[in-house]
Design a protein around this motif. Sequence first.
Motif, PDB file in Angstrom:
ATOM      1  N   ASP A 198       0.683  -1.097  -0.008  1.00 34.67           N
ATOM      2  CA  ASP A 198      -0.009   0.112  -0.131  1.00 34.67           C
ATOM      3  C   ASP A 198       0.839   1.124  -0.067  1.00 34.67           C
ATOM      4  O   ASP A 198       0.367   2.285  -0.737  1.00 34.67           O
ATOM      5  CB  ASP A 198      -0.896  -0.035   1.261  1.00 34.67           C
ATOM      6  N   ILE A 199       2.000   1.068   0.732  1.00 36.17           N
ATOM      7  CA  ILE A 199       2.892   2.491   0.781  1.00 36.17           C
ATOM      8  C   ILE A 199       3.468   2.702  -0.529  1.00 36.17           C
ATOM      9  O   ILE A 199       3.693   3.616  -0.798  1.00 36.17           O
ATOM     10  CB  ILE A 199       3.807   2.351   1.951  1.00 36.17           C
ATOM     11  N   VAL A 200       4.061   1.553  -0.956  1.00 33.89           N
ATOM     12  CA  VAL A 200       4.591   1.667  -2.411  1.00 33.89           C
ATOM     13  C   VAL A 200       3.998   1.999  -3.390  1.00 33.89           C
ATOM     14  O   VAL A 200       4.013   3.019  -4.125  1.00 33.89           O
ATOM     15  CB  VAL A 200       5.233   0.217  -2.769  1.00 33.89           C
ATOM     16  N   LYS A 201       2.523   1.576  -3.397  1.00 41.05           N
ATOM     17  CA  LYS A 201       1.612   2.202  -4.406  1.00 41.05           C
ATOM     18  C   LYS A 201       1.260   3.811  -4.128  1.00 41.05           C
ATOM     19  O   LYS A 201       1.298   4.646  -5.162  1.00 41.05           O
ATOM     20  CB  LYS A 201       0.028   1.535  -4.149  1.00 41.05           C
ATOM     21  N   ALA A 202       1.121   4.197  -2.952  1.00 42.93           N
ATOM     22  CA  ALA A 202       0.707   5.482  -2.697  1.00 42.93           C
ATOM     23  C   ALA A 202       2.141   6.364  -3.014  1.00 42.93           C
ATOM     24  O   ALA A 202       2.001   7.218  -3.735  1.00 42.93           O
ATOM     25  CB  ALA A 202       0.712   5.627  -1.294  1.00 42.93           C
ATOM     26  N   TYR A 203       3.498   5.968  -2.720  1.00 38.61           N
ATOM     27  CA  TYR A 203       4.437   6.576  -3.052  1.00 38.61           C
ATOM     28  C   TYR A 203       4.511   6.766  -4.463  1.00 38.61           C
ATOM     29  O   TYR A 203       4.803   8.181  -5.060  1.00 38.61           O
ATOM     30  CB  TYR A 203       5.630   6.104  -2.560  1.00 38.61           C
ATOM     31  N   GLN A 204       4.402   5.681  -5.347  1.00 41.96           N
ATOM     32  CA  GLN A 204       4.748   5.949  -6.768  1.00 41.96           C
ATOM     33  C   GLN A 204       3.872   6.590  -7.659  1.00 41.96           C
ATOM     34  O   GLN A 204       4.154   7.399  -8.169  1.00 41.96           O
ATOM     35  CB  GLN A 204       4.697   4.272  -7.311  1.00 41.96           C
ATOM     36  N   ASN A 205       2.374   6.391  -6.863  1.00 46.21           N
ATOM     37  CA  ASN A 205       1.441   7.494  -7.500  1.00 46.21           C
ATOM     38  C   ASN A 205       1.368   8.640  -7.166  1.00 46.21           C
ATOM     39  O   ASN A 205       1.157   9.603  -8.061  1.00 46.21           O
ATOM     40  CB  ASN A 205       0.127   6.794  -6.919  1.00 46.21           C
ATOM     41  N   ILE A 206       2.084   9.047  -6.018  1.00 49.85           N
ATOM     42  CA  ILE A 206       2.081  10.508  -5.539  1.00 49.85           C
ATOM     43  C   ILE A 206       3.329  10.841  -6.448  1.00 49.85           C
ATOM     44  O   ILE A 206       3.309  12.118  -6.788  1.00 49.85           O
ATOM     45  CB  ILE A 206       2.560  10.533  -4.121  1.00 49.85           C
ATOM     46  N   LYS A 207       4.368  10.264  -6.823  1.00 56.69           N
ATOM     47  CA  LYS A 207       5.506  10.753  -7.563  1.00 56.69           C
ATOM     48  C   LYS A 207       5.143  10.891  -9.053  1.00 56.69           C
ATOM     49  O   LYS A 207       5.440  11.969  -9.611  1.00 56.69           O
ATOM     50  CB  LYS A 207       6.484   9.804  -7.237  1.00 56.69           C
ATOM     51  N   THR A 208       4.531   9.849  -9.880  1.00 59.60           N
ATOM     52  CA  THR A 208       4.475   9.868 -11.029  1.00 59.60           C
ATOM     53  C   THR A 208       2.904   9.777 -11.445  1.00 59.60           C
ATOM     54  O   THR A 208       2.637   9.497 -12.764  1.00 59.60           O
ATOM     55  CB  THR A 208       5.220   8.847 -11.599  1.00 59.60           C
ATOM     56  N   GLY A 209       1.909   9.769 -10.729  1.00 59.79           N
ATOM     57  CA  GLY A 209       0.539   9.514 -10.948  1.00 59.79           C
ATOM     58  C   GLY A 209       0.026  10.716 -11.634  1.00 59.79           C
ATOM     59  O   GLY A 209       0.285  11.730 -11.976  1.00 59.79           O
ATOM     60  N   THR A 210      -1.306  10.324 -12.309  1.00 58.76           N
ATOM     61  CA  THR A 210      -2.291  11.603 -12.700  1.00 58.76           C
ATOM     62  C   THR A 210      -2.660  12.199 -11.644  1.00 58.76           C
ATOM     63  O   THR A 210      -2.698  11.569 -10.323  1.00 58.76           O
ATOM     64  CB  THR A 210      -3.368  10.696 -13.699  1.00 58.76           C
ATOM     65  N   LYS A 211      -3.591  13.212 -11.761  1.00 59.89           N
ATOM     66  CA  LYS A 211      -4.153  14.025 -10.740  1.00 59.89           C
ATOM     67  C   LYS A 211      -4.941  13.114  -9.808  1.00 59.89           C
ATOM     68  O   LYS A 211      -5.402  13.133  -8.722  1.00 59.89           O
ATOM     69  CB  LYS A 211      -5.047  15.395 -11.424  1.00 59.89           C
ATOM     70  N   HIS A 212      -5.630  12.177 -10.638  1.00 59.44           N
ATOM     71  CA  HIS A 212      -6.606  11.421  -9.991  1.00 59.44           C
ATOM     72  C   HIS A 212      -5.752  10.209  -9.066  1.00 59.44           C
ATOM     73  O   HIS A 212      -6.136  10.107  -7.956  1.00 59.44           O
ATOM     74  CB  HIS A 212      -7.336  10.319 -11.128  1.00 59.44           C
ATOM     75  N   SER A 213      -4.863   9.476  -9.569  1.00 65.44           N
ATOM     76  CA  SER A 213      -4.351   8.572  -9.054  1.00 65.44           C
ATOM     77  C   SER A 213      -3.675   9.239  -7.648  1.00 65.44           C
ATOM     78  O   SER A 213      -3.469   8.645  -6.854  1.00 65.44           O
ATOM     79  CB  SER A 213      -3.363   7.784  -9.734  1.00 65.44           C
ATOM     80  N   ILE A 214      -3.170  10.555  -7.751  1.00 63.93           N
ATOM     81  CA  ILE A 214      -2.346  11.051  -6.666  1.00 63.93           C
ATOM     82  C   ILE A 214      -3.482  11.284  -5.690  1.00 63.93           C
ATOM     83  O   ILE A 214      -3.351  11.124  -4.444  1.00 63.93           O
ATOM     84  CB  ILE A 214      -1.917  12.516  -7.179  1.00 63.93           C
ATOM     85  N   ALA A 215      -4.911  11.574  -5.983  1.00 65.64           N
ATOM     86  CA  ALA A 215      -5.911  11.901  -5.143  1.00 65.64           C
ATOM     87  C   ALA A 215      -6.207  10.622  -4.234  1.00 65.64           C
ATOM     88  O   ALA A 215      -6.539  10.593  -3.246  1.00 65.64           O
ATOM     89  CB  ALA A 215      -7.095  12.497  -5.759  1.00 65.64           C
ATOM     90  N   TYR A 216      -6.395   9.590  -5.106  1.00 70.07           N
ATOM     91  CA  TYR A 216      -6.431   8.340  -4.542  1.00 70.07           C
ATOM     92  C   TYR A 216      -5.539   7.860  -3.514  1.00 70.07           C
ATOM     93  O   TYR A 216      -5.681   7.291  -2.537  1.00 70.07           O
ATOM     94  CB  TYR A 216      -6.740   7.205  -5.544  1.00 70.07           C
ATOM     95  N   ALA A 217      -4.169   8.200  -3.848  1.00 71.32           N
ATOM     96  CA  ALA A 217      -2.888   7.748  -3.067  1.00 71.32           C
ATOM     97  C   ALA A 217      -3.252   8.492  -1.659  1.00 71.32           C
ATOM     98  O   ALA A 217      -3.137   7.760  -0.626  1.00 71.32           O
ATOM     99  CB  ALA A 217      -1.583   8.138  -3.798  1.00 71.32           C
ATOM    100  N   ILE A 218      -3.542   9.661  -1.708  1.00 74.96           N
ATOM    101  CA  ILE A 218      -3.350  10.525  -0.450  1.00 74.96           C
ATOM    102  C   ILE A 218      -4.729   9.965   0.124  1.00 74.96           C
ATOM    103  O   ILE A 218      -4.781   9.997   1.505  1.00 74.96           O
ATOM    104  CB  ILE A 218      -3.407  11.976  -0.876  1.00 74.96           C
ATOM    105  N   GLU A 219      -5.502   9.759  -0.367  1.00 75.83           N
ATOM    106  CA  GLU A 219      -6.894   9.185   0.258  1.00 75.83           C
ATOM    107  C   GLU A 219      -6.602   8.061   0.911  1.00 75.83           C
ATOM    108  O   GLU A 219      -7.227   7.586   2.026  1.00 75.83           O
ATOM    109  CB  GLU A 219      -8.011   9.081  -0.762  1.00 75.83           C
ATOM    110  N   LEU A 220      -5.761   6.947   0.321  1.00 76.04           N
ATOM    111  CA  LEU A 220      -5.496   5.896   1.068  1.00 76.04           C
ATOM    112  C   LEU A 220      -4.474   6.004   2.375  1.00 76.04           C
ATOM    113  O   LEU A 220      -4.895   5.515   3.115  1.00 76.04           O
ATOM    114  CB  LEU A 220      -4.734   4.928  -0.148  1.00 76.04           C
TER     115      LEU A 220
END
Lengths: 115, 823
Positions: free
Chosen positions: B763-785
Motif C-alpha cells: 500500500d505504501i509503495v503504491k501510494a508513493y509511486q502514484n504521488i511521484k508519477t501518477g495522474t491528478k486522479h491517482s495522486i488523489a486516490y493515493a493521498i486518500e489511501l
Amino acid sequence: MEIDLRKKDNIVIFDIKGEIRRSDMGNVSLHHIVKEQLDSDNSRILLNLKKVEFIDSFGVGEILASFISTQDIGGKLKLTQISKKLHVVFEITMLTKVFEIFKDENSALESFSKE
Amino acid sequence: MPENKLYSLLTRVVNIRKGEETITLLLFSYFFLITAPYTIIKALRNSELLDAYGEKALPPAYLLTAILTGFVVVLHSKFQVRISKQLLIISSMIFFILTGMLFWLFFPSTGDWLRLVYWPWANILVVVLMTHFWITVNEIFNPREARRLIGFFGSGGLLGGVFGGLLVKLLAEVISTHLLLFAFGMFIACIFVIRAIFSYAEKLPQYDKPEKPKKEFPNTHKVGFIDSYHSVRKSQYLVLIALVVTVSMIVSTSIDFQFNALVNDTIKAKDNMTAFYGLFYSLLMLFAFFLQLLMTSNLIKRFGIKITLFLSPLILFIGSIGIAAAPLLGMAIFLKGSEKSLSLSLNQSIREILYIPVPPELKFKAKVFIDMFLNRFAKGICAILLLILTYFDLGISYISILSIVFLGIWVMLNLKISLEYVSILKENIKIKWVSGDKAVSDKLDIDYTKLVFDTLESKNQSSVLYALHVFDLLQHENLSPEVKQVISQKSDTLKAFSIGDMFGAEGTSVISEFEEDFDKEVLKTDINEIMSLDAYQKVMKIHADKVLEKSKEAEIEKMELAKAIGLMDPDSPMADKLETLINDDSPEVARYAIESAAKLKQEKFIPALIHRLGNPLTRGDAISALNKFGPTAIATMGKFMGDSKKDLKKRKAVVEVLANIHSKETVDILLNELDKRRSDLVTEVINSLDKIRSEKPNIHFRTRVVKRKTFLLIKKYCRIFIELQELSPAKKNKELREKMRKELSISFINIFKLLGLHYPHVDIVKAYQNIKTGTKHSIAYAIELLDNILKKDIRDFVLPLIEEHSQPYKIKKFHQLLKTLPK
C-alpha cells in the motif's frame, strides 16, 4: 572504455566506446555515471553500444546494476545498436528478456516518448 | 471583485486553491438556490397535507412518493442517455417551475386531493435537484478537491435552508401559498448559475480521468436505469452504499413520521403549523450550517471516516430511546433536529466521501439509482411498515422501536463499508513499477549469465580456465543447446561470428565432446576425488607457491588457481591460499578467488571479502559472495558496519549485503544502526530494511525505532523545505539549491520507506509511486489511501508533506509541524 553523454528529448544517451570489461574500467564505473544522472533527475537513459566491441561479466554486472538503479526510481534504461555478436549472447543468456534493445537510436527514442 | 481579493477572502473560510474561487462560489450559490426554495416548498407540503388529512395520510404519501419516484428514475434514465448533463439539469428545473406554477394556480380552488399530489411532487423535486447538484460537483472536481470543498458547498445549501425557512416563518401567515412564487424566482436565478457553472467548467484544463476502468467497476457507454441497477448490483461496495442509504432513509422516514404526528397533535391551525415548520427548518438549517462549518470537516479529519460513520446512528439511537420513553414534541424536535441536521451536514459529506473510490462514469450511474430511486424506495418500505403499525393503532413508542432495529442494522453496515472503502481505494491505485532487483531476478539467473560471459572470455585466456568454466556450466541443469553451441565456437570464430554463421557453424564442440565421452556426475566425482588426493594437494601446493611468488605475468595462472580452489574441499590445504588470492592486486585474480571463497564458505574469508567491497572492480563480486555466506556472515558484517572508523564505502556495501539476508537478526542490526543519534548510513540502512520488508513481510520491525526515525526525517524535510524557500535566488546558490532539492527528494522517499516498515508495504509503495508519477486522479486516490491507513499520530505529520498547497501555506504549516513533532 570511453563514455560520452548527450541529451535528446529529455533522454540521456550514453555513447560508449571500447570494451566494457573489468580491466578497462577507469576510476569511475558505468554504474556510477548512471547513478549520477539519476541523482540529477535524469531517469530516462539510453545506452548506445554501437562502438562496444566486447563485454565481460563485469560489464554485464555494470549494465544490470545500472538497470536496477534506474528501475528502482521508476525510470527506464534501454539499449541500442548492440552488435550482432553481442545480441546473440544477450539472447542466449536471456538478457534480452530484461533489457529493451532497439536496432537504432531513433526507434529507441521514440519508444521513450510513447511511455 | 478582482480574483486575488476574492481568493484571499475565501481562503479565510474554506481551504481553497488558486483558480478555484469562481467555480466554488458558483457551486455554493447553486446549492443555496435549490435548498432555499425547497425549504419553502417543504414547509407548505407538510402543513397542507397534515391540515387536510392528519398524520394518517403520511404513510400513503410516502408510499405514493416511492412509486412515483420509480417512474421518474426510469424516465430520467431515458433522458440522460439522450441529452447532455447540462441540458438535463436545466430542463428538469424548468419542468419543476412550470408544474409548480400549476400548484400555485390551483391550490385555492381545488379540493384536498391536490395536497396529496403536491407531497410526492415536492419530494421528487428535491431528489432530482439534489442528485443533479452532486453529479455536477463530481463532474468538476476530483475526489480530493471535492472532499476539501464539500463543507463549503454544504454550507451554501444550509444557508439556503435558513433563508427559505425564515421567509416561511415571516410570510406564511400573510401570503401562504404565494410563497411558492419566491421559490420559483430562485429556481430561475439558479438556471443562470447552472449555465455559468458549465460554461466555466468547459474552460477548465482537461480533467484527467482514471487510467483504466477497474474490474470491480466495469465501464460501459450505455446509461439507463437497468444499466445503473446492474452497475450497482455487480459491485459489492456499491451494494453496501445502497444498503446504508436504504436503511438510513427508513430510519429518517420513521423519525419524520414521529415528528409530524407529534406536531399535528400539538399545533392545530394550518398557518400556525406552516409558520412552525418555517421556523423549525430555519433554525434546523442554521444549526446544521454551524455543524457543517465548525465540526464536519474537523470530525472527519480528526477521527477519519471509520469513526465518524457511527456518530449519526449513535445520536439517533439515544433520541429514539428517549422518544420511546417519552413521546413528546420536545423530544421529537430533538430527534428530528438531530436526524436532519446530521443528514444535511455530516452524513451528506460522508456519503460523498464514500463515493470517492468509484470511477466517475459509474458514480453517475450509481448516484442516479441510489440517490434518486433507492432513497425513495426505502421511504416506500418504511411507509408499508408504518401502515402496518398504524393499522394496529400502535403508538409513537412502537415506531421508535422500529427505528432502533434499523439503527442496529445501519451500524453493522457501516462497519462493513468502512473496511470495504479502504480495500476499494487500494484497488484503485496500481503499482507503477516493480523494484529493479525483482524486475531482473524474475527473468534472469545473474550468476549463470555471468558464467556464460566468463566462459566465452576464458576461451581467449587459457584452456585450463576455459575447461574450468565449461565444467561449471555443465553443472547447470538447464544448459540450452544455444549456449552449448556458442561456448563450442573456436575463439577466433567467436570474434567474427554473426547470427547466421553461429547457428549454422560446424565448429568443434567441446561441450558435445564432454557430453559424449563423460557422464556429468561421473566427471564431477572423478574431479573431486583427484582434487582430494594428498599427492594432488602436495603437488598443487608447490605449483601454487611458485605462482604466488610471481607477480603480474602470472595473472592467468593465478586466475586458474583461484578458480580451481573453488572446486576443492573447504578443509584442503590449498584452500589456505585463497585469502592471498582474494587480496591479489589483480582484480581479475581477486574476483575468481572471491567466487571460490563463496563456494567454500569458510568464515575466515569474510574479512578479506569485506575488504574487497572497497574496490569498485570487485565490489559486486564481493557482495555476491557475502550474500552466499548468508546468516554466518551477519555478526562480522554487523560489527564492521557499526564501526564508524572503518571505510564508509565498505560499510555502505556491507549494508547492501545485509539487505539480501532476510532474517530477524539482520533487521535488528540494521535498526540499531538506524537508532544511532548520528549515522552516516541512514539512506542505505532504510533501503536495506525496505528491501527486506518487501521480501519478507512477516518479519517484525521495532515500531519505536521506525517511528522515531520517521519523525526525525519529517523534521529534516520541513527544515530543508523552509530553508530552500528562504534561500536567495542568486546564481551563487545554484549548487546549494540543487543539493537541497536532492536532500528533499531523498528524505521524502525515506519517509515512505519507513512507513512501509510498519504499514502494509504494498500500500505504501503504491501510494508513493502514484504521488511521484501518477495522474491528478491517482495522486488523489493515493493521498486518500494514506489518509485512511495511517494512524493519526503519524498521518497528521505525513499528509501536509504531500498535499498540494501554496508555498506560503506550506511554510506556515511546516513551522507548525516543527513545533508539534514529538521530540
